[in-house]
Design a protein around this motif. Structure first.
Motif, PDB file in Angstrom:
ATOM      1  N   LEU A 399       0.827  -1.207   0.000  1.00  0.00           N
ATOM      2  CA  LEU A 399       0.000   0.000   0.000  1.00  0.00           C
ATOM      3  C   LEU A 399       0.863   1.259   0.000  1.00  0.00           C
ATOM      4  CD1 LEU A 399      -2.836  -0.872   2.544  1.00  0.00           C
ATOM      5  CD2 LEU A 399      -3.089  -0.507   0.094  1.00  0.00           C
ATOM      6  N   LEU A 400       1.884   1.250   0.830  1.00  0.00           N
ATOM      7  CA  LEU A 400       2.722   2.434   0.953  1.00  0.00           C
ATOM      8  C   LEU A 400       3.683   2.591  -0.226  1.00  0.00           C
ATOM      9  CD1 LEU A 400       3.499   2.257   4.778  1.00  0.00           C
ATOM     10  CD2 LEU A 400       1.827   3.692   3.605  1.00  0.00           C
ATOM     11  N   ALA A 401       3.776   1.552  -1.055  1.00  0.00           N
ATOM     12  CA  ALA A 401       4.578   1.669  -2.266  1.00  0.00           C
ATOM     13  C   ALA A 401       3.860   2.483  -3.347  1.00  0.00           C
ATOM     14  CB  ALA A 401       4.923   0.284  -2.811  1.00  0.00           C
ATOM     15  N   THR A 402       2.585   2.750  -3.139  1.00  0.00           N
ATOM     16  CA  THR A 402       1.803   3.576  -4.055  1.00  0.00           C
ATOM     17  C   THR A 402       1.916   5.036  -3.628  1.00  0.00           C
ATOM     18  OG1 THR A 402      -0.232   3.360  -2.756  1.00  0.00           O
ATOM     19  CG2 THR A 402       0.229   1.631  -4.360  1.00  0.00           C
ATOM     20  N   GLY A 403       1.002   5.844  -4.091  1.00  0.00           N
ATOM     21  CA  GLY A 403       1.024   7.255  -3.726  1.00  0.00           C
ATOM     22  C   GLY A 403       0.474   7.551  -2.347  1.00  0.00           C
ATOM     23  N   ARG A 408      -1.285   9.478   6.057  1.00  0.00           N
ATOM     24  CA  ARG A 408      -2.698   9.246   5.730  1.00  0.00           C
ATOM     25  C   ARG A 408      -3.107   7.817   6.061  1.00  0.00           C
ATOM     26  NH1 ARG A 408      -4.109  10.456  -0.144  1.00  0.00           N
ATOM     27  NH2 ARG A 408      -6.233  10.239   0.694  1.00  0.00           N
ATOM     28  N   TRP A 409      -2.188   6.870   5.833  1.00  0.00           N
ATOM     29  CA  TRP A 409      -2.524   5.467   6.105  1.00  0.00           C
ATOM     30  C   TRP A 409      -2.728   5.229   7.603  1.00  0.00           C
ATOM     31  CZ3 TRP A 409       0.728   1.487   8.343  1.00  0.00           C
ATOM     32  CH2 TRP A 409       0.153   0.211   8.300  1.00  0.00           C
ATOM     33  N   VAL A 410      -1.754   5.623   8.413  1.00  0.00           N
ATOM     34  CA  VAL A 410      -1.887   5.427   9.862  1.00  0.00           C
ATOM     35  C   VAL A 410      -2.988   6.319  10.418  1.00  0.00           C
ATOM     36  CG1 VAL A 410      -0.710   5.595  12.084  1.00  0.00           C
ATOM     37  CG2 VAL A 410       0.524   4.774  10.093  1.00  0.00           C
ATOM     38  N   GLY A 411      -3.074   7.547   9.917  1.00  0.00           N
ATOM     39  CA  GLY A 411      -4.098   8.466  10.414  1.00  0.00           C
ATOM     40  C   GLY A 411      -5.498   7.944  10.229  1.00  0.00           C
ATOM     41  N   ALA A 412      -5.745   7.226   9.128  1.00  0.00           N
ATOM     42  CA  ALA A 412      -7.076   6.665   8.905  1.00  0.00           C
ATOM     43  C   ALA A 412      -7.413   5.629   9.970  1.00  0.00           C
ATOM     44  CB  ALA A 412      -7.145   6.038   7.512  1.00  0.00           C
TER      45      ALA A 412
END
Length: 552
Positions: A399-403, A408-412
């Motif tokens: 997932l983090l290899a994308t934009g 944003r990932w952890v914050g969600a």
């Protein structure tokens, strides 16, 4: 001219029958005990100390026979029996009978939880991460993982039984003898073994650890509800459908009947056998229940970090929301009888006096809020640590290899934890208020208790912040976030009964929340807690941006 004949490699035949199917079980047992060298002792120590301290506390709370007789009068009601156990314990309400009546059903749930987590951790979690397939490529039988997990759960429950038997028989408390203590310990072990065997079945049904654990925990919840409904009824038939009802029917320290434990052993044997049989009808890593086909195109919400995180947390959020609503409703059902139940218990009266409030019902409601909030904090920690599980399982890296940015990932996930925790608190307060209004006839309690529950939301947000800091800066110590809800319960609830010093309560974020509805609402500590939570979350996000990803 020489010729070579190509031969097709054949996969080694895995062990299938007899002792070969269990090959390597002993090694896996030792490995599992090595991995759980901290988890299991913590569980056992907490259950042991909680039980022994409660037994000693009964001596202080109900020192006279008249005090115990008053408790019998208040417990002998449908609501009181639903919260404790069968009526027969009340016939001779010694300290031992009180322990079996009030504690056995509650601690059986905790022992079941421990057993379920042990089994799922060493079976389905191993398959989900791919480690089980790697291990089974060696000389390890197809049943070795399940057999080793059940063995570890069995050993943990037997050690707990021994600890409880010796710990309760030693102090010489009136009404608690050696034979009864041995049965009391065995009853806990029997309940734990049953739910471990239930988990042996649920891990075969689904391909996900959370699904397997959630299904097994739902069985525990159903067992408790059946027990409560049966004990509150006239004939108690429903209690005989529950393993928790079976262990309570031993009437420990009253009749000391061992034969109901045979029902537990028979149920455990049947479930364990079913688990082994079902494991032969599926592939490694898969579940018997087929995966549902998803939509051809993801919804717009699922394409966002917040929507995706909410989808991952949905099952846990629904489960905790439902459970806390029912928990609040159960406590609310006895709110109308709180004054009669507590009026003759001097130590509890002192606690309620320190809390304040216009009535005993308000003070009692304030005590209950601590318990409800501690359970809500359990959900918050589970949700806030979900990014760590995604990271170690290797699902975060793609997932983090994308934009998608790390923040944003952890914050969600943290947003779902904070908002979801507030929501389950709201549902708990609503259930508490609706049921309390019905038992007292005061319709205003619905809004009052719902609002009182929301006052603890900032403390939950601080819990999210603590988990975020540990995940961001000290990922391998992320499990330390569980200290927050455990400490909140021990100090905030038990500490009131045991008179812990005030400074210990101040170390918990929940200790700074006004004790509504008994106390006046003060916005200052709530705003300060909110600011602390925001600062901790920012600090945790900063740490995660600076470190490398870790996978197992």
């Amino acid at each position: 001219m020489s010729t070579t004949t190509a031969t097709r490699p054949t996969a080694p035949a895995g062990p299938a029958t007899g002792g070969a199917a269990l090959a390597g079980t002993g090694t896996l047992v030792r490995f599992a005990l090595r991995r759980d060298r901290v988890r299991i002792p913590v569980w056992l120590l907490a259950l042991f100390l909680g039980t022994v301290s409660t037994a000693r506390n009964f001596q202080t709370l109900y020192a006279d026979a008249e005090d115990r007789a008053n408790v019998v009068g208040t417990m002998d009601s449908p609501a009181g029996l639903a919260m404790s156990g069968p009526r027969h314990y009340l016939d001779d309400y010694t300290f031992g009978a009180m322990l079996g009546h009030q504690m056995l059903g509650f601690t059986a749930v905790l022992v079941g939880l421990m057993s379920v987590l042990v089994v799922t951790r060493h079976t389905r979690a191993e398959e989900e991460t791919g480690r089980a397939e790697l291990v089974r490529s060696t000389v390890v039988g197809r049943h070795a993982h399940l057999a080793s997990a059940l063995t570890v759960a069995l050993l943990a429950n037997l050690v707990l039984a021994l600890l409880l038997a010796t710990g309760l028989a030693g102090p010489g408390i009136d009404g608690i003898d050696a034979s009864g203590s041995l049965l009391y310990g065995a009853a806990h072990a029997a309940a734990g073994i049953v739910f471990a065997a239930v988990a042996a079945v649920t891990v075969q049904l689904t391909g996900h650890t959370r699904g397997a654990s959630g299904t097994a925990l739902a069985v525990i919840g159903i067992a408790y509800v059946l027990r409560a409904a049966g004990d509150a009824g006239e004939n108690g038939v429903l209690s005989w459908l529950s393993p928790i009802g079976w262990v309570q029917r031993t009437y420990v320290y009253v009749d000391d009947d061992w034969w109901p434990l045979l029902l537990c052993l028979a149920c455990a044997a049947a479930c364990a056998t079913a688990g082994f049989v079902l494991s032969t009808r599926r592939d490694v890593g898969a579940g018997l229940r087929p995966e549902k086909l998803g939509r051809p195109v993801a919804s717009d919400a699922l394409a966002t970090p917040l929507g995706f995180a909410l989808r991952l947390h949905r099952g846990t959020l629904v489960g905790f929301g439902t459970g806390l609503f029912l928990m609040g409703a159960m406590y609310g059902s006895i709110l109308g009888d709180a004054e009669d139940m507590l009026k003759d218990i001097d130590q509890l009266q002192e606690v309620l006096d320190r809390i304040g409030g216009a009535s005993v019902a308000e003070s009692f409601a304030s005590m209950v809020m601590v318990v409800i909030t501690a359970v809500a904090a359990v959900y918050v920690v589970m949700a806030a640590l979900r990014p760590r599980a995604e990271e170690t399982a290797g699902r975060a890296e793609p997932l983090l290899a994308t934009g998608l940015s790390r923040g944003r990932w952890v914050g969600a996930h943290l947003a779902v934890a904070a908002v979801g925790g507030t929501l389950v608190l709201l549902l708990a307060g609503l259930g508490f208020g609706i049921s309390g209004a019905a038992s007292t006839g005061d319709a205003g309690l619905v809004a009052e208790l719902t609002g009182a529950s929301l006052a603890y939301a900032p403390a939950l947000w601080v819990t999210v912040g603590v988990a975020a800091v540990l995940f961001g800066w000290f990922p391998r110590a992320s499990a330390a976030a569980w200290i927050v809800p455990v400490y909140a319960f021990v100090v905030g609830y038990l500490g009131q009964l045991l008179r812990f010093p005030d400074w210990m309560n101040n170390l918990s974020p929940f200790g700074h929340v006004p004790r509504l509805p008994a106390a006046e609402l003060s916005w200052t500590p709530l705003l300060l807690l909110t600011l602390v939570a925001a600062g901790l979350v920012r600090l945790g996000l900063a740490g995660f941006r600076r470190r490398d990803l870790e996978t197992k």
